[in-house]
Design a protein around this motif. Structure first.
Motif, PDB file in Angstrom:
ATOM      1  N   LYS A 159      37.600  44.576  61.895  1.00 46.86           N
ATOM      2  CA  LYS A 159      36.868  45.684  62.516  1.00 46.86           C
ATOM      3  C   LYS A 159      35.742  46.158  61.604  1.00 46.86           C
ATOM      4  O   LYS A 159      34.619  46.401  62.056  1.00 46.86           O
ATOM      5  CB  LYS A 159      37.828  46.828  62.828  1.00 46.86           C
ATOM      6  N   LEU A 160      36.059  46.300  60.307  1.00 42.64           N
ATOM      7  CA  LEU A 160      35.047  46.707  59.341  1.00 42.64           C
ATOM      8  C   LEU A 160      33.940  45.666  59.254  1.00 42.64           C
ATOM      9  O   LEU A 160      32.752  46.002  59.239  1.00 42.64           O
ATOM     10  CB  LEU A 160      35.689  46.898  57.962  1.00 42.64           C
ATOM     11  N   TYR A 161      34.340  44.417  59.206  1.00 42.68           N
ATOM     12  CA  TYR A 161      33.361  43.322  59.131  1.00 42.68           C
ATOM     13  C   TYR A 161      32.425  43.343  60.337  1.00 42.68           C
ATOM     14  O   TYR A 161      31.198  43.245  60.181  1.00 42.68           O
ATOM     15  CB  TYR A 161      34.096  41.982  59.059  1.00 42.68           C
ATOM     16  N   ASP A 162      32.989  43.483  61.541  1.00 44.51           N
ATOM     17  CA  ASP A 162      32.159  43.488  62.754  1.00 44.51           C
ATOM     18  C   ASP A 162      31.191  44.670  62.767  1.00 44.51           C
ATOM     19  O   ASP A 162      30.038  44.542  63.204  1.00 44.51           O
ATOM     20  CB  ASP A 162      33.043  43.534  64.006  1.00 44.51           C
ATOM     21  N   LYS A 163      31.659  45.823  62.277  1.00 44.24           N
ATOM     22  CA  LYS A 163      30.802  47.005  62.211  1.00 44.24           C
ATOM     23  C   LYS A 163      29.634  46.772  61.256  1.00 44.24           C
ATOM     24  O   LYS A 163      28.481  47.062  61.584  1.00 44.24           O
ATOM     25  CB  LYS A 163      31.622  48.206  61.762  1.00 44.24           C
ATOM     26  N   LEU A 164      29.957  46.223  60.090  1.00 45.48           N
ATOM     27  CA  LEU A 164      28.914  45.960  59.093  1.00 45.48           C
ATOM     28  C   LEU A 164      27.957  44.866  59.578  1.00 45.48           C
ATOM     29  O   LEU A 164      26.748  44.929  59.340  1.00 45.48           O
ATOM     30  CB  LEU A 164      29.545  45.554  57.758  1.00 45.48           C
ATOM     31  N   ARG A 165      28.497  43.875  60.231  1.00 41.10           N
ATOM     32  CA  ARG A 165      27.666  42.777  60.729  1.00 41.10           C
ATOM     33  C   ARG A 165      26.641  43.310  61.726  1.00 41.10           C
ATOM     34  O   ARG A 165      25.471  42.884  61.736  1.00 41.10           O
ATOM     35  CB  ARG A 165      28.545  41.710  61.393  1.00 41.10           C
ATOM     36  N   GLU A 166      27.054  44.239  62.570  1.00 40.30           N
ATOM     37  CA  GLU A 166      26.135  44.825  63.542  1.00 40.30           C
ATOM     38  C   GLU A 166      25.057  45.652  62.850  1.00 40.30           C
ATOM     39  O   GLU A 166      23.892  45.649  63.266  1.00 40.30           O
ATOM     40  CB  GLU A 166      26.925  45.706  64.525  1.00 40.30           C
ATOM     41  N   GLN A 167      25.454  46.346  61.773  1.00 34.19           N
ATOM     42  CA  GLN A 167      24.516  47.207  61.052  1.00 34.19           C
ATOM     43  C   GLN A 167      23.569  46.417  60.149  1.00 34.19           C
ATOM     44  O   GLN A 167      22.442  46.838  59.912  1.00 34.19           O
ATOM     45  CB  GLN A 167      25.288  48.223  60.198  1.00 34.19           C
ATOM     46  N   GLN A 168      24.037  45.278  59.657  1.00 33.92           N
ATOM     47  CA  GLN A 168      23.305  44.553  58.618  1.00 33.92           C
ATOM     48  C   GLN A 168      22.691  43.238  59.105  1.00 33.92           C
ATOM     49  O   GLN A 168      22.653  42.255  58.369  1.00 33.92           O
ATOM     50  CB  GLN A 168      24.247  44.271  57.434  1.00 33.92           C
ATOM     51  N   GLY A 169      22.234  43.224  60.322  1.00 34.25           N
ATOM     52  CA  GLY A 169      21.503  42.063  60.817  1.00 34.25           C
ATOM     53  C   GLY A 169      22.317  40.795  60.932  1.00 34.25           C
ATOM     54  O   GLY A 169      21.783  39.696  60.725  1.00 34.25           O
ATOM     55  N   GLY A 170      23.583  40.939  61.252  1.00 34.85           N
ATOM     56  CA  GLY A 170      24.408  39.761  61.502  1.00 34.85           C
ATOM     57  C   GLY A 170      25.247  39.305  60.315  1.00 34.85           C
ATOM     58  O   GLY A 170      26.067  38.403  60.439  1.00 34.85           O
ATOM     59  N   ILE A 171      25.048  39.915  59.150  1.00 32.43           N
ATOM     60  CA  ILE A 171      25.832  39.548  57.960  1.00 32.43           C
ATOM     61  C   ILE A 171      26.691  40.737  57.564  1.00 32.43           C
ATOM     62  O   ILE A 171      26.185  41.760  57.097  1.00 32.43           O
ATOM     63  CB  ILE A 171      24.927  39.147  56.770  1.00 32.43           C
ATOM     64  N   GLY A 172      28.013  40.593  57.737  1.00 33.28           N
ATOM     65  CA  GLY A 172      28.927  41.678  57.397  1.00 33.28           C
ATOM     66  C   GLY A 172      29.712  41.409  56.127  1.00 33.28           C
ATOM     67  O   GLY A 172      30.187  42.340  55.469  1.00 33.28           O
ATOM     68  N   ALA A 173      29.853  40.151  55.764  1.00 39.33           N
ATOM     69  CA  ALA A 173      30.588  39.777  54.562  1.00 39.33           C
ATOM     70  C   ALA A 173      29.820  38.693  53.828  1.00 39.33           C
ATOM     71  O   ALA A 173      29.217  37.809  54.451  1.00 39.33           O
ATOM     72  CB  ALA A 173      31.983  39.269  54.913  1.00 39.33           C
ATOM     73  N   ALA A 174      29.811  38.788  52.500  1.00 35.92           N
ATOM     74  CA  ALA A 174      29.061  37.815  51.709  1.00 35.92           C
ATOM     75  C   ALA A 174      29.860  37.436  50.472  1.00 35.92           C
ATOM     76  O   ALA A 174      30.632  38.234  49.936  1.00 35.92           O
ATOM     77  CB  ALA A 174      27.704  38.386  51.306  1.00 35.92           C
ATOM     78  N   LYS A 175      29.631  36.239  50.017  1.00 34.19           N
ATOM     79  CA  LYS A 175      30.292  35.755  48.807  1.00 34.19           C
ATOM     80  C   LYS A 175      29.605  36.350  47.578  1.00 34.19           C
ATOM     81  O   LYS A 175      28.385  36.504  47.537  1.00 34.19           O
ATOM     82  CB  LYS A 175      30.224  34.233  48.754  1.00 34.19           C
ATOM     83  N   LEU A 176      30.419  36.710  46.596  1.00 38.00           N
ATOM     84  CA  LEU A 176      29.884  37.092  45.299  1.00 38.00           C
ATOM     85  C   LEU A 176      29.783  35.813  44.481  1.00 38.00           C
ATOM     86  O   LEU A 176      30.794  35.239  44.079  1.00 38.00           O
ATOM     87  CB  LEU A 176      30.801  38.109  44.600  1.00 38.00           C
ATOM     88  N   TYR A 177      28.582  35.363  44.256  1.00 37.39           N
ATOM     89  CA  TYR A 177      28.358  34.080  43.590  1.00 37.39           C
ATOM     90  C   TYR A 177      27.481  34.276  42.358  1.00 37.39           C
ATOM     91  O   TYR A 177      26.366  34.797  42.461  1.00 37.39           O
ATOM     92  CB  TYR A 177      27.686  33.097  44.548  1.00 37.39           C
ATOM     93  N   ALA A 178      27.999  33.858  41.212  1.00 38.37           N
ATOM     94  CA  ALA A 178      27.256  33.975  39.949  1.00 38.37           C
ATOM     95  C   ALA A 178      26.716  35.392  39.760  1.00 38.37           C
ATOM     96  O   ALA A 178      25.538  35.601  39.454  1.00 38.37           O
ATOM     97  CB  ALA A 178      26.135  32.947  39.890  1.00 38.37           C
ATOM     98  N   ARG A 179      27.618  36.379  40.032  1.00 43.55           N
ATOM     99  CA  ARG A 179      27.298  37.793  39.850  1.00 43.55           C
ATOM    100  C   ARG A 179      26.223  38.305  40.830  1.00 43.55           C
ATOM    101  O   ARG A 179      25.666  39.385  40.618  1.00 43.55           O
ATOM    102  CB  ARG A 179      26.859  38.076  38.402  1.00 43.55           C
TER     103      ARG A 179
END
Length: 247
Positions: A184-204
């Motif tokens: 639910k949180l992911y879908d909310k953020l995805r709608e707010q953030q242009g389709g990206i709700g979750a992202a990998k933390l890569y090399a800081r």
């Protein structure tokens, strides 16, 4: 919010599938056939307008030709009647004979003038008929191009929609394995953030906003429990930690 690390990893799988669905939607909307069909349709509309005008001109000249031919026929019939009267000998008065002969001569000139009119109208009609034939051929040619482009577009639609259906089904399966509150949180953020709700933390670096995290933020993430759902301070997306996070 807490969620098992494995569930957070699966959230990245959901995100990847959502990105693919976005790409397919964009691809469907931006097919080159759309612009091709639009341009050809404009050409077709213009050609059809020109064709209607040419057909109208041909129809008008056809009526004009019929009228001119009827005028010639009327004069010819009248001249024939006068000639018959003259040849019959029924008219004996010199004055009447003179008048009749003068009328026959006048009718002959009138007939010649009207026949010239007929020829002129026939030429204009033939020109209009040639224009109609040319435009009819051009309309058919453009329509064939539209049909071809439409066929190619529809084939692309079928391929894209088929893949989208497959990805959607896969997304449903993967999303079902993610805890409801996290999804639910992911879908909310995805709608707010242009389709990206979750992202990998890569090399800081947050792969959502492409910003390298500050030292203080990295330290807080290092201290966070593995099942703690962390967020990027910059873009507020869910940050998913992996072995490549550089922590």
């Amino acid at each position: 919010m807490n969620a098992a690390p494995a569930d957070q990893i699966r959230l990245l799988d959901v995100q990847a599938l959502d990105v693919r669905l976005q790409q397919l939607t964009h691809k469907r909307k931006s097919l080159p056939e759309h612009a091709e069909i639009e341009s050809l349709t404009k050409d077709l509309t213009q050609l059809r307008d020109l064709l209607v005008a040419a057909q109208t001109e041909e129809s008008d000249t056809a009526r004009e030709q019929t009228k001119a031919e009827q005028d010639v026929d009327q004069v010819r019939q009248r001249a024939a009647r006068d000639q018959q009267r003259l040849d019959s000998g029924a008219v004996t008065s010199p004055k009447d004979l003179s008048n009749l002969q003068h009328e026959i001569a006048s009718l002959a000139k009138r007939q010649a003038d009207l026949e010239d009119v007929v020829l002129e109208v026939m030429e204009r009609r033939e020109s209009a008929q040639a224009r109609v034939a040319e435009l009819t051929e051009r309309v058919a040619s453009v329509q064939a191009k539209i049909d071809d482009a439409t066929g190619r577009r529809d084939a692309a639609f079928e391929e894209i929609d088929g893949e989208a259906a497959s990805v959607t089904k896969e997304r449903e399966v993967v999303a079902a394995s993610v805890p409801a509150d996290l999804l639910k949180l992911y879908d909310k953020l995805r709608e707010q953030q242009g389709g990206i709700g979750a992202a990998k933390l890569y090399a800081r670096t947050c792969q959502g906003c492409r910003q390298e995290l500050a030292i203080t933020e990295l330290n807080e993430i290092r201290k966070a429990a593995p099942d703690t759902v962390v967020r990027c301070e910059n873009c507020r997306r869910i940050l998913v930690r992996t072995a490549e996070s550089g922590l």
